[in-house]
Design an enzyme around this catalytic site. Sequence first.
Site, PDB file in Angstrom:
ATOM      1  N   CYS A 273       0.945  32.536   6.189  1.00 13.64           N
ATOM      2  CA  CYS A 273       1.887  32.144   5.102  1.00 13.64           C
ATOM      3  C   CYS A 273       3.240  31.988   5.434  1.00 13.64           C
ATOM      4  CB  CYS A 273       2.007  33.274   4.062  1.00 13.64           C
ATOM      5  SG  CYS A 273       2.838  32.918   2.535  1.00 13.64           S
ATOM      6  N   GLY A 274       3.835  30.762   5.088  1.00 17.08           N
ATOM      7  CA  GLY A 274       5.030  30.334   5.433  1.00 17.08           C
ATOM      8  C   GLY A 274       6.279  30.635   4.373  1.00 17.08           C
TER       9      GLY A 274
END
Length: 278
Positions: free
Chosen positions: A118-119
């Site tokens: 997840c960014g």
Amino acid sequence: MQMNELPLPQTTGARAVPVTGVRSRRFFEGTDWVAEEIPVALEYNGVSHAVMLASPSDLEDFAFGFSLTEGIVDDISQIRDIDISGNAQGITVHMEIASSCFARLKDRRRSLAGRTGCGLCGTDSLAHAVRLPQPLGGDARFSALSVTRALAALRDKQLLLGITGATHAAAWCNAAGEIMLLREDVGRHNALDKLVGALRRGKFAAGEGFVVVTSRASYEMVHKTAVAGVTLLAAVSGVTGLAIDVARDAGVALLGFARGEDLSVYCHAERIHLDHAA
């Protein structure tokens, strides 16, 4: 069945562990190499900003790349000093940045807990969720044959993957498709940040080449590629709709499902010559 002893790894980021199981319907026991996944804290002027789970290799490249792609600094010259320390809990990268950058960071500081998949973890504002890079100009154009050539060479360059089978890679290739730089990490975003940092630190003419990643192409992968000044991103897996939208606005040719001689072009097809199509 006893497994053969494994050779020592040729790169950091792996450790040996005992393993048992079944292979070809036969019981085995022995030793296996697994990828390390370590908390890496990024600290600016004495203040912790982010903790990412990452492979403990090329951490200076990672720190420089992360700082650039997150907009914490505009140029690596604004990172005045860097030091890396570690303890039983993980690794801390201490950076001293220009006072103007630190003031900007404090203004928009957020709590960010990094994860490999997840960014946007920790983003608490919709306004911060999608950051649009500056559009890239120029008439750089690449051959599909060059992308194919890079893909063919990619696997043998992934030393950590060869040992562990558990890491991603991001590679920068010249116009001929030769892999000039490659970085690996358990996280696809981290691998690309490491590559961006290495490109900037090495003062490569990033726009004269293209990037290949061993993952899907999400919005953040496009964003990081554009920040590096690269106008073509080829992903081994698929792409997202937001990635296409951002790539179109940023002037980045976005390729997905780049495997063997196959590839799909989702935007800026003028940047690639499909010279091996029938």
